[in-house]
Design an enzyme around this catalytic site. Sequence first.
Site, PDB file in Angstrom:
ATOM      1  N   ASP A   1      -2.813   3.059  -2.787  1.00  0.00           N
ATOM      2  CA  ASP A   1      -4.135   2.484  -3.044  1.00  0.00           C
ATOM      3  C   ASP A   1      -4.825   3.223  -4.194  1.00  0.00           C
ATOM      4  O   ASP A   1      -5.426   2.603  -5.080  1.00  0.00           O
ATOM      5  CB  ASP A   1      -4.978   2.565  -1.765  1.00  0.00           C
ATOM      6  CG  ASP A   1      -6.397   2.083  -1.981  1.00  0.00           C
ATOM      7  OD1 ASP A   1      -6.583   0.879  -2.251  1.00  0.00           O
ATOM      8  OD2 ASP A   1      -7.327   2.908  -1.899  1.00  0.00           O
TER       9      ASP A   1
ATOM     10  N   ASP B   1      -0.472  -3.842   2.558  1.00  0.00           N
ATOM     11  CA  ASP B   1      -0.084  -2.447   2.776  1.00  0.00           C
ATOM     12  C   ASP B   1       1.291  -2.148   2.178  1.00  0.00           C
ATOM     13  O   ASP B   1       1.511  -1.060   1.628  1.00  0.00           O
ATOM     14  CB  ASP B   1      -0.063  -2.129   4.276  1.00  0.00           C
ATOM     15  CG  ASP B   1      -1.457  -2.151   4.887  1.00  0.00           C
ATOM     16  OD1 ASP B   1      -2.438  -2.165   4.121  1.00  0.00           O
ATOM     17  OD2 ASP B   1      -1.555  -2.163   6.126  1.00  0.00           O
TER      18      ASP B   1
ATOM     19  N   GLU C   1       0.798   4.108   1.864  1.00  0.00           N
ATOM     20  CA  GLU C   1      -0.257   3.135   1.579  1.00  0.00           C
ATOM     21  C   GLU C   1      -1.512   3.840   1.053  1.00  0.00           C
ATOM     22  O   GLU C   1      -2.146   3.383   0.094  1.00  0.00           O
ATOM     23  CB  GLU C   1      -0.577   2.361   2.852  1.00  0.00           C
ATOM     24  CG  GLU C   1      -1.788   1.458   2.748  1.00  0.00           C
ATOM     25  CD  GLU C   1      -2.391   1.185   4.111  1.00  0.00           C
ATOM     26  OE1 GLU C   1      -3.572   0.797   4.137  1.00  0.00           O
ATOM     27  OE2 GLU C   1      -1.711   1.386   5.138  1.00  0.00           O
TER      28      GLU C   1
ATOM     29  N   GLU D   1       1.055  -1.637  -1.639  1.00  0.00           N
ATOM     30  CA  GLU D   1       0.508  -0.314  -1.944  1.00  0.00           C
ATOM     31  C   GLU D   1       1.524   0.783  -1.626  1.00  0.00           C
ATOM     32  O   GLU D   1       1.635   1.772  -2.374  1.00  0.00           O
ATOM     33  CB  GLU D   1      -0.783  -0.097  -1.159  1.00  0.00           C
ATOM     34  CG  GLU D   1      -1.919  -0.994  -1.624  1.00  0.00           C
ATOM     35  CD  GLU D   1      -3.177  -0.851  -0.800  1.00  0.00           C
ATOM     36  OE1 GLU D   1      -4.238  -1.285  -1.266  1.00  0.00           O
ATOM     37  OE2 GLU D   1      -3.106  -0.292   0.322  1.00  0.00           O
TER      38      GLU D   1
END
Length: 239
Positions: A50, A115, A46, A118
Amino acid sequence: MTSKDELLELCETRVGYVFTDRQLLRRCLTHSSSAETRLDSNERLEFLGDAILGLVICKHLFDAFPELREGQLTKMKSQLVSRSTCARVATRLQLNDLILVGKGLNQISDSILSDVVESLIAGIYVDGGFDAAQAFVFRAFEEDLVRSQSEESENYKSQLQEFTQRVSGLTPEYVVIEERGPDHAREFVVVAHVGSRSFESAEGRSKKEAEQQAARKALKELGDAIAITGDSEDVPRPS
């Protein structure tokens, strides 16, 4: 084939990417509540995803909107990479029932959905490289990218109308001067008119998009003229 294998295969179908490393895909889908250790969950992925999502979106906005200022680009980027947008993408891809969570977790929150998106971006990047991850972002976020472009483009038409009506009382008009290309890849050329004045033509994949770009060019011409003369004499007036 085990139920876990079926789940992973279904995920690949929904995201449009086949993993070489199935264990990596499984980790992308594993929430910390069902992992033996935090390192076995998708938390690290995650973190990486991102950053990759931010890079892909920033590059896209930078290329697509050459006239926008940094503040405007930042606002659009913040909306596109937000938790709510990522959760919406997860719902569109039907990832809700593919996430591996602990038995005590009865509800999949937007945070968990975000989450996972990502994590999948990072997983695809690790498994297949940047181009594969970027392609996934463009596929998964297509609706959101189109929406953000449409919303930003609509500002050009409203800004032009607000400006010309305030200064001269005139309302801009848009005329299609050319249509070209095959039916599946049509391209429109539009010119904005304010009173008797015509501005530089603009192209778009739809009439609406071409009109927005024509308004943008008209605003730029008017802005440049005012910047040079110091007043609004070059704004068209009623006859």
